[in-house]
Design an enzyme around this catalytic site. Structure first.
Site, PDB file in Angstrom:
ATOM      1  CD1 TRP A 102      37.250  46.541  30.098  1.00 29.35           C
ATOM      2  CD2 TRP A 102      38.162  45.788  32.008  1.00 29.35           C
ATOM      3  NE1 TRP A 102      38.492  46.036  29.804  1.00 29.35           N
ATOM      4  CE2 TRP A 102      39.082  45.574  30.959  1.00 29.35           C
ATOM      5  CE3 TRP A 102      38.518  45.388  33.297  1.00 29.35           C
ATOM      6  CZ2 TRP A 102      40.331  44.981  31.157  1.00 29.35           C
ATOM      7  CZ3 TRP A 102      39.769  44.799  33.497  1.00 29.35           C
ATOM      8  CH2 TRP A 102      40.651  44.598  32.438  1.00 29.35           C
ATOM      9  CG  ASP A 172      36.732  51.786  34.317  1.00 26.87           C
ATOM     10  OD1 ASP A 172      37.636  52.503  33.845  1.00 26.87           O
ATOM     11  OD2 ASP A 172      36.798  50.544  34.361  1.00 26.87           O
ATOM     12  CE  LYS A 196      43.512  49.337  28.875  1.00 20.98           C
ATOM     13  NZ  LYS A 196      42.376  49.188  29.742  1.00 20.98           N
TER      14      LYS A 196
HETATM   15  C1  LIG Z   1      42.079  48.196  30.917  1.00 14.75           C
HETATM   16  C2  LIG Z   1      40.857  48.497  31.692  1.00 14.75           C
HETATM   17  C3  LIG Z   1      40.759  48.239  33.063  1.00 14.75           C
HETATM   18  C4  LIG Z   1      41.860  47.550  33.846  1.00 14.75           C
HETATM   19  O1  LIG Z   1      42.979  48.318  33.941  1.00 14.75           O
HETATM   20  P1  LIG Z   1      44.268  47.818  34.749  1.00 14.75           P
HETATM   21  O2  LIG Z   1      45.077  49.056  34.802  1.00 14.75           O
HETATM   22  O3  LIG Z   1      44.889  46.702  33.961  1.00 14.75           O
HETATM   23  O4  LIG Z   1      43.831  47.355  36.086  1.00 14.75           O
HETATM   24  C5  LIG Z   1      39.606  48.596  33.707  1.00 14.75           C
HETATM   25  N1  LIG Z   1      38.581  49.169  33.061  1.00 14.75           N
HETATM   26  C6  LIG Z   1      38.647  49.433  31.737  1.00 14.75           C
HETATM   27  C7  LIG Z   1      37.476  50.089  31.068  1.00 14.75           C
HETATM   28  C8  LIG Z   1      39.775  49.103  31.010  1.00 14.75           C
HETATM   29  O5  LIG Z   1      39.838  49.370  29.698  1.00 14.75           O
END
Ligand SMILES: *Cc1c(COP(=O)(O)O)cnc(C)c1O
Length: 361
Positions: A102, A172, A196
């Site tokens: 990521w 993030d 998540k």
């Molecule tokens: C799942 C995830 C993303 C991407 O998320 P989307 O909503 O599919 O764009 C980005 N960063 C992390 C750490 C993730 O787990």
């Protein structure tokens, strides 16, 4: 009806109490005669849902008043672009940690808008660790420093908020938001996709310090402009209303459970017992991550004998334990154990893993 223990990394399980509440309210939300999906986003019913969701999130995360809370679309991935667009503020470079898949995506998107200085990378170590502080090369002139608190694919997380001095810190938090208390005041911006640990896919949350927004790079799409979104209470266009409603129910569920302090205790206990089961399996299962940086949310492991992978997954499924296959880029297994995974689900997985190991030693 029988619900499975679903270890998916996202979209992931939602709390059963939330699903039941949504079911009760499905045909007629609070006497409105409508499902939430059918309501105008500008009507008083939906505005009350959105306002309550924001108030509850602010309470649960103790978000200070000088932060805007934005409910956006386009997932966390859209924020990979929106962050440089909004936070460069005349600067030409930003700092990024590279700790996994990521991070890499965030970095490659940021490179479209600025020079990226890699503060530190754990790529040479197979992304099984967080680089030691002695190796960090922070640029004091960077517009901001970005890191991925929890690498969902590798199952690696920072054990603490990195100390980056006075440069604005961006995180993030997609796969670890709401899993434990976090000091929001240490950040310029926190973001995450909802699927998540918050609610349905389709919603992303941005928490941003209000003095940092308003100076976007030329050509920034209106929808990506945080100031426009803040000034319009995240309703510049039609927001993902149903996703926001479910997220609001999740925030209420967290409050009823005793908030993030209690959630953190449960999450830590869940993760520790699963890692202990892996570590005490005499090599039948292994986790490659430096123990200091093991994720509480995404527990990866491989079987010593990969020929058993298919049997493991098939028998786990029969036991009601599903979506344990690791990400296609790394293989092996991954058990995502977010807030909504009950402790009994982790106990059931451990029992299954021990039985499977005993039968296949
Ligand atoms: C799942 C995830 C993303 C991407 O998320 P989307 O909503 O599919 O764009 C980005 N960063 C992390 C750490 C993730 O787990």
């Amino acid at each position: 009806m029988s619900r499975l223990y679903n270890f998916s990394a996202g979209p992931a399980m939602l709390p059963e109490a939330v699903l039941q509440r949504a079911q009760q309210e499905f045909m007629d939300w609070h006497g409105s005669g409508m499902n939430v999906m059918e309501m105008s986003h500008r009507g008083k019913e939906f505005l009350s849902i959105a306002n309550q969701a924001e108030a509850d999130l602010r309470e649960v995360m103790a978000i200070p008043d000088n932060y805007k809370v934005l409910f956006l679309q386009g997932g966390a991935s859209s924020q990979f672009a929106a962050i440089p667009m909004n936070l460069l503020r005349g600067k030409k470079t930003a700092d990024y940690f590279n700790t996994g898949q990521w991070s890499k995506k965030a970095i490659s998107e940021a490179k479209r808008y600025c020079d990226v200085n890699i503060v530190a990378s754990s790529e040479d170590d197979g992304f099984n660790s967080v680089p030691d502080k002695s190796t960090w090369t922070l640029n004091p002139d960077a517009a901001y420093v970005h890191y991925t608190a929890n690498e969902t694919i590798g199952g690696v997380e920072f054990d603490d908020i990195p100390d980056v001095g006075d440069v604005p810190l961006v995180v993030d938090l997609s796969s670890t938001i709401l899993s434990r208390p976090i000091d929001v005041s240490k950040f310029a911006l926190i973001y995450g996709g909802a699927q998540k640990n918050i609610g349905p896919a389709g919603l992303a949350i941005v928490i941003v310090r209000d003095d940092l927004i308003g100076d976007t790079i030329e050509g920034t799409p209106t929808m990506f402009n945080y100031k426009v979104q803040a000034d319009n209470d995240s309703m510049y266009n039609t927001p993902p209303t149903y996703a926001l409603y479910i997220a609001g129910l999740v925030f209420q569920w967290l409050k009823e459970l005793g908030g993030l302090t209690n959630m953190a205790k449960i999450n830590q206990r869940k993760a520790e017992k699963l890692y202990a089961a892996i570590d005490h399996s005499d090599g039948f299962y292994t986790n490659p991550v430096n123990p200091k940086y093991r994720s509480w949310m995404n527990v990866t492991f491989t079987l010593g004998n990969a020929d058993l992978d298919a049997d493991f997954l098939a028998q786990a499924k029969q036991a009601g334990l599903v979506t344990l296959k690791g990400h296609r880029s790394v293989g092996g297994m991954r058990a995502s154990i977010y807030n909504a995974m009950p402790e009994e689900g982790v106990d059931a997985l451990i029992t299954f893993m021990q039985d499977f190991a005993a039968k296949n030693q």
